[in-house]
Motif scaffolding. Structure first.
Motif, PDB file in Angstrom:
ATOM      1  N   GLY A 172       0.800  -1.215   0.000  1.00 47.82           N
ATOM      2  CA  GLY A 172       0.000   0.000   0.000  1.00 47.82           C
ATOM      3  C   GLY A 172       0.827   1.256   0.000  1.00 47.82           C
ATOM      4  O   GLY A 172       0.952   1.914   1.027  1.00 47.82           O
ATOM      5  N   GLY A 201       1.149  -3.923  -3.881  1.00 48.38           N
ATOM      6  CA  GLY A 201       0.153  -2.870  -3.850  1.00 48.38           C
ATOM      7  C   GLY A 201       0.744  -1.492  -4.046  1.00 48.38           C
ATOM      8  O   GLY A 201       0.922  -0.737  -3.092  1.00 48.38           O
ATOM      9  N   LEU A 204      -3.068   0.560  -3.345  1.00 49.09           N
ATOM     10  CA  LEU A 204      -3.860   0.131  -2.195  1.00 49.09           C
ATOM     11  C   LEU A 204      -3.444  -1.262  -1.736  1.00 49.09           C
ATOM     12  O   LEU A 204      -3.068  -2.105  -2.543  1.00 49.09           O
ATOM     13  N   SER A 205      -3.579  -1.496  -0.432  1.00 48.86           N
ATOM     14  CA  SER A 205      -3.275  -2.814   0.120  1.00 48.86           C
ATOM     15  C   SER A 205      -4.086  -3.025   1.387  1.00 48.86           C
ATOM     16  O   SER A 205      -4.329  -2.089   2.152  1.00 48.86           O
ATOM     17  N   TRP A 211     -13.534  -3.478  -0.124  1.00 45.74           N
ATOM     18  CA  TRP A 211     -13.383  -2.172  -0.760  1.00 45.74           C
ATOM     19  C   TRP A 211     -14.503  -1.936  -1.744  1.00 45.74           C
ATOM     20  O   TRP A 211     -14.953  -2.861  -2.428  1.00 45.74           O
ATOM     21  N   VAL A 213     -14.600   0.769  -4.871  1.00 48.25           N
ATOM     22  CA  VAL A 213     -13.803   1.766  -5.593  1.00 48.25           C
ATOM     23  C   VAL A 213     -14.630   2.246  -6.783  1.00 48.25           C
ATOM     24  O   VAL A 213     -15.021   1.446  -7.638  1.00 48.25           O
ATOM     25  N   GLY A 241       0.422  -7.273  -7.162  1.00 42.92           N
ATOM     26  CA  GLY A 241      -0.541  -6.187  -7.093  1.00 42.92           C
ATOM     27  C   GLY A 241       0.053  -4.857  -7.493  1.00 42.92           C
ATOM     28  O   GLY A 241       0.320  -4.011  -6.641  1.00 42.92           O
ATOM     29  N   LEU A 244      -3.445  -2.765  -6.910  1.00 44.38           N
ATOM     30  CA  LEU A 244      -4.230  -3.185  -5.750  1.00 44.38           C
ATOM     31  C   LEU A 244      -3.760  -4.554  -5.267  1.00 44.38           C
ATOM     32  O   LEU A 244      -3.630  -5.489  -6.071  1.00 44.38           O
ATOM     33  N   MET A 246      -4.947  -7.255  -2.292  1.00 45.44           N
ATOM     34  CA  MET A 246      -5.904  -7.603  -1.261  1.00 45.44           C
ATOM     35  C   MET A 246      -5.742  -9.065  -0.877  1.00 45.44           C
ATOM     36  O   MET A 246      -5.698  -9.943  -1.727  1.00 45.44           O
ATOM     37  N   VAL A 253     -14.312  -7.050  -3.127  1.00 45.10           N
ATOM     38  CA  VAL A 253     -13.800  -5.852  -3.789  1.00 45.10           C
ATOM     39  C   VAL A 253     -14.719  -5.554  -4.959  1.00 45.10           C
ATOM     40  O   VAL A 253     -14.947  -6.409  -5.824  1.00 45.10           O
ATOM     41  N   ILE A 272      -4.353  -6.067 -10.389  1.00 41.41           N
ATOM     42  CA  ILE A 272      -5.025  -6.474  -9.148  1.00 41.41           C
ATOM     43  C   ILE A 272      -4.522  -7.833  -8.704  1.00 41.41           C
ATOM     44  O   ILE A 272      -4.506  -8.793  -9.486  1.00 41.41           O
TER      45      ILE A 272
END
Length: 318
Positions: A172, A201, A204-205, A211, A213, A241, A244, A246, A253, A272
């Protein structure tokens, strides 16, 4: 009852909300020089709604310390009015909230699942944040780190933020989130994430966090680690990622109206990386564009730029 301070206990019997929940603070007196790092740090610690009066032109506030949310706050709203950028100057994380950090007042034994603080970030930029060396809670979150409470982001920009260059599971460059109240999703709307770099990420992480978005753009972000997670023998780990990252068990998501372009991962998921360890999590992408997101190691067949392990397949609409 969570709060232990006598004044707060007394206030809790009154019908009105706590004063700081409704408080409005203004940073600055109308000039760029009046908008300082010290004022931002003080205002964030106090809580309430924070606005800026830094003059008619866009201004960058150079943060000489990380602004930290106190866990006794109900709501913290940081509204830059579309003219303010907070800069970590490539030296430090910009904003931090952690309901399990006793240094920010530990208000409940269920710190990982408490309703407040509710942190709202809007109409503001975060640039050149850097959390390298900040390995508490696993690290990550070059610009913003959040654990617990609630987080929402709208009309914000994140530029050139970074965190550790390698390592499994941390990530992140822009935002790292661990835990949200009742597993409610982090919301990101009309925001832009550009040129972030981190082990995983590039924008984002999260771990075990959902999430939503909407109408956002991710471009030029990089997952720089190598060796994936768990790290292969002889490798430091990470690299998944590009935009992103996750991970966790059950989480969702949902991405809509967004563009994810020209991001890159040294390992999996140039756009992703989504791993639900118990195969219960879901990924939904609607009315969005993913293009030119190379995965240098691996990705899910038929879904360029995406590595997905979860329930069924990624759900793609338009």
């Amino acid at each position: 009852m969570r709060l232990l301070l006598p004044a707060v206990l007394l206030a809790s019997v009154l019908p009105a909300a706590p004063a700081q929940a409704a408080a409005v603070q203004t940073i600055g007196t109308g000039t760029p020089a009046s908008c300082t790092s010290q004022a931002v740090v003080k205002a964030v610690a106090k809580g309430g709604t924070i606005r800026f009066a830094c003059g008619p032109k866009p201004v960058t506030i150079k943060m000489t310390a990380t602004a930290k949310v106190r866990n006794t706050s109900r709501d913290v709203v940081i509204d830059g009015g579309g003219k303010v950028t907070l800069s970590g100057m490539g030296k430090r994380r910009i904003l931090y909230m952690n309901t399990c950090d006793r240094a920010q007042v530990w208000t409940t034994s269920h710190c990982q699942d408490q309703a407040t603080p509710r942190l709202t970030i809007k109409n503001i930029g975060f640039a050149d944040g850097n959390s390298i060396g900040r390995r508490a809670e696993g690290g990550g979150g070059g610009a913003v780190f959040v654990r617990g409470g609630r987080l929402s982001v709208s009309n914000a920009t994140f530029t050139r933020n970074r965190c550790e260059a390698s390592g499994p599971d941390l990530g992140g460059a822009a935002i790292r989130v661990l835990d949200q109240y009742k597993d409610l999703p982090v919301t990101v709307r009309k925001s832009r994430f550009t040129n972030g770099t981190c082990a995983n990420g590039g924008a984002l992480s999260s771990i075990g966090v959902s999430w939503v978005v909407v109408d956002s753009v991710f471009t030029g972000n990089r997952a720089t680690g190598s060796g994936a997670n768990p790290a292969r023998s002889g490798k430091p780990g990470g690299g998944s990622g590009g935009a992103l990252y996750m991970d966790g068990n059950y989480f969702t998501v949902k991405i809509s109206g967004s563009t994810i372009r020209n991001n890159r991962a040294n390992e999996g998921g140039g756009a992703i990386f989504f791993v639900s360890n118990d195969d219960t999590g879901t990924l939904h992408i609607t009315k969005s564009k993913l293009a030119d997101n190379p995965s240098l190691g691996f990705e899910t067949s038929g879904f360029p730029g995406i590595f997905f392990k979860g329930k069924g397949k990624p759900q793609i609409t338009r």
